[in-house]
Design a protein around this motif. Structure first.
Motif, PDB file in Angstrom:
ATOM      1  N   UNK A   1      11.945   4.616  11.928  1.00  0.00           N
ATOM      2  CA  UNK A   1      11.267   3.883  13.001  1.00  0.00           C
ATOM      3  C   UNK A   1      10.363   4.825  13.807  1.00  0.00           C
ATOM      4  N   UNK A   2      10.877   6.012  14.093  1.00  0.00           N
ATOM      5  CA  UNK A   2      10.093   6.970  14.873  1.00  0.00           C
ATOM      6  C   UNK A   2       8.821   7.387  14.131  1.00  0.00           C
ATOM      7  N   UNK A   3       8.931   7.522  12.822  1.00  0.00           N
ATOM      8  CA  UNK A   3       7.742   7.874  12.031  1.00  0.00           C
ATOM      9  C   UNK A   3       6.734   6.732  12.034  1.00  0.00           C
ATOM     10  N   UNK A   4       7.212   5.499  11.979  1.00  0.00           N
ATOM     11  CA  UNK A   4       6.309   4.345  12.062  1.00  0.00           C
ATOM     12  C   UNK A   4       5.616   4.302  13.417  1.00  0.00           C
ATOM     13  N   UNK A   5       6.376   4.539  14.477  1.00  0.00           N
ATOM     14  CA  UNK A   5       5.810   4.537  15.826  1.00  0.00           C
ATOM     15  C   UNK A   5       4.765   5.641  15.989  1.00  0.00           C
TER      16      UNK A   5
ATOM     17  N   UNK B   1      -2.715   3.242   6.019  1.00  0.00           N
ATOM     18  CA  UNK B   1      -3.600   2.077   5.898  1.00  0.00           C
ATOM     19  C   UNK B   1      -2.867   0.752   6.132  1.00  0.00           C
ATOM     20  N   UNK B   2      -1.543   0.791   6.288  1.00  0.00           N
ATOM     21  CA  UNK B   2      -0.748  -0.439   6.382  1.00  0.00           C
ATOM     22  C   UNK B   2      -0.964  -1.161   7.706  1.00  0.00           C
TER      23      UNK B   2
ATOM     24  N   UNK C   1       0.813  -1.220   0.000  1.00  0.00           N
ATOM     25  CA  UNK C   1       0.000   0.000   0.000  1.00  0.00           C
ATOM     26  C   UNK C   1       0.844   1.266   0.000  1.00  0.00           C
ATOM     27  N   UNK C   2       2.146   1.142   0.219  1.00  0.00           N
ATOM     28  CA  UNK C   2       3.037   2.306   0.170  1.00  0.00           C
ATOM     29  C   UNK C   2       4.441   1.838  -0.159  1.00  0.00           C
ATOM     30  N   UNK C   3       5.145   2.648  -0.942  1.00  0.00           N
ATOM     31  CA  UNK C   3       6.552   2.400  -1.294  1.00  0.00           C
ATOM     32  C   UNK C   3       7.306   3.686  -0.985  1.00  0.00           C
ATOM     33  N   UNK C   4       7.736   3.827   0.249  1.00  0.00           N
ATOM     34  CA  UNK C   4       8.305   5.084   0.719  1.00  0.00           C
ATOM     35  C   UNK C   4       9.797   5.113   0.431  1.00  0.00           C
TER      36      UNK C   4
ATOM     37  N   UNK D   1       3.408  10.667   4.731  1.00  0.00           N
ATOM     38  CA  UNK D   1       2.161  11.416   4.863  1.00  0.00           C
ATOM     39  C   UNK D   1       1.296  11.393   3.611  1.00  0.00           C
ATOM     40  N   UNK D   2       1.640  10.548   2.642  1.00  0.00           N
ATOM     41  CA  UNK D   2       0.883  10.530   1.389  1.00  0.00           C
ATOM     42  C   UNK D   2      -0.448   9.791   1.480  1.00  0.00           C
TER      43      UNK D   2
END
Length: 239
Positions: free
Chosen positions: A63-67, A46-47, A27-30, A40-41
């Motif tokens: 990692x911090x952004x995922x958290x 939704x992942x 759903x995302x390829x960052x 932020x797209x």
């Protein structure tokens, strides 16, 4: 399962192929350089889980952004482990989920188990000197590899006559030598050698392609989506 890929280089693309073959959706390829996508797209939100293979320079920030979004993270990036206590703290105190492995290959993780057991045996055989050699592709940024460091630390933990590892050269008998070579497009080779005056014993793993690493990462993502906390291959493989 919905997967976000963080890093879309050779490894990211192989993970995508394996994940889709197992029925998962990407759903995302960052990867700002490869795809232009960022956290932020919309797709990332939704992942169910994120798989991160980038570089030591940006891994901890990822990692911090995922958290921030409360997403479980599976990471195979090496070279950032000075921040590991902070990641474990986030899992213990804030309920985050993080699955880390220096190597996701099932074969390499069997090698880890063999290495620990052999080091225990060789702890009582001082006539054997031990050293390690790892070979990787020329694009690999860290040396020694995270896998080699894991192997070395396990030897040190189980062998009283070794107390630290050194890259490419040693100064004292208590040091474990790791030879790190960078050649062509080698996916990864790790060899631990014990040598005495009369014989030589080695355990060795050579990856044929990135497919084994990618499969292990997808299996880890499936595991992390159903479990909580700080996780690793020992948890998943039940050694």
């Amino acid at each position: 399962m919905k997967i976000a890929l963080i890093g879309y280089g050779k490894m990211g693309k192989e993970i995508e192929r394996i994940a889709q073959s197992r029925g998962h959706n990407i759903v995302a390829r960052i990867d700002p350089m490869a795809t232009g996508e960022n956290f932020d797209d919309g797709g990332f939100e939704t992942a169910d889980v994120a798989i991160e293979f980038t570089t030591p320079k940006v891994a901890y920030s990822n990692y911090q952004k995922c958290f921030k979004y409360g997403k479980p993270v599976v990471s195979g990036t090496t070279g950032w482990l000075d921040k590991l206590p902070e990641i474990k703290k986030a899992c213990e105190e804030k309920g985050q989920t993080f699955f880390y492995a220096s190597n996701f290959s099932i074969g390499v993780n069997i090698l880890f188990e063999l290495n620990r057991h052999l080091a225990k045996i060789m702890n009582n055989r001082p006539e054997y000197e031990v050293e390690m050699t790892e070979v990787h592709h020329t694009q690999k940024l860290d040396a020694p590899s995270g896998t080699a460091i894991t192997l070395a630390e396990d030897i040190i933990e189980n062998m009283e006559r070794k107390n630290e590892w050194k890259l490419n050269a040693t100064e004292k008998a208590t040091q474990l030598k790791i030879n790190a070579l960078r050649e062509g497009d080698v996916p990864g080779i790790h060899t631990i050698k014990y040598e005495s005056d009369v014989d030589e014993l080695t355990i060795h793993h050579s990856a044929k392609s990135r497919k084994g690493f990618a499969l292990g990462a997808v299996l880890a993502a499936e595991f992390a989506a159903k479990n909580k906390g700080f996780l690793g291959m020992k948890d998943m493989l039940k050694f």
